[in-house]
Design an enzyme around this catalytic site. Sequence first.
Site, PDB file in Angstrom:
ATOM      1  N   VAL A   1      -4.830  31.894 -26.177  1.00  0.00           N
ATOM      2  CA  VAL A   1      -5.703  30.765 -26.491  1.00  0.00           C
ATOM      3  C   VAL A   1      -6.527  30.386 -25.262  1.00  0.00           C
ATOM      4  CG1 VAL A   1      -5.816  28.379 -27.290  1.00  0.00           C
ATOM      5  CG2 VAL A   1      -4.082  29.923 -28.224  1.00  0.00           C
ATOM      6  N   LYS A   2      -7.818  30.419 -25.432  1.00  0.00           N
ATOM      7  CA  LYS A   2      -8.757  30.162 -24.340  1.00  0.00           C
ATOM      8  C   LYS A   2      -9.132  28.679 -24.350  1.00  0.00           C
ATOM      9  CE  LYS A   2     -12.816  32.627 -22.487  1.00  0.00           C
ATOM     10  NZ  LYS A   2     -13.861  33.595 -22.877  1.00  0.00           N
TER      11      LYS A   2
END
Length: 211
Positions: free
Chosen positions: A86-87
């Site tokens: 997850v960025k």
Amino acid sequence: MKFFIDTANLSQIKEANELGILDGVTTNPTLMAKEGIKGKEAILKHYKDICDIVQNPVSAEVFSTNLNDIIEEGKALAAIDKHIVVKVPMIKDGIKAIKWFTENGIKTNCTLVFSAGQAILAAKAGATYVSPFLGRIDDGNWDGVELISQIAHIYHIQNFKTNILAASIRNSLHIVRCAEAGADVCTCPLPSILGLLKHPLTDIGLTQFFS
């Protein structure tokens, strides 16, 4: 140093993967839009398609900027595939979300990092990756690779486990300099990766060998 490709183009991802040196993918909403991928369902499916190709870390970026929405969006992204990272943006609620994700076994990539101080916060929160944008730093007449070196030095001294993911790569020389500076990962457009193959003496040598 690991190689990630920075794109949402499936053909380019396949080409880089076929080289045998691809370790992952990073992408973002802008890169998705360039490929005509719009809408939540289409974006989520595209992430799954990428994961099916590479079977390695794939950074999927959240759109939200407040804590609860970042967490909910991140949970949905992480559910797509076990390879999703997850960025999360380098903002206050982003750091809080990274801490939550870390405590709940979700890997993260802290993006839009432009200083060593920001990199320290990301590492303290437990980010899996931190992404300094060295090309954009260079655009401001600072030295992006020097920041990579500074972060690598700090992480070594402090024994931080966060991986330094050099982003905003503009050319093949950036890749070489990031390797020298201690980056753990370099995420690059396909032309920059293929540019590493090129040298005029190689071309001259091939001509001599086969003439």
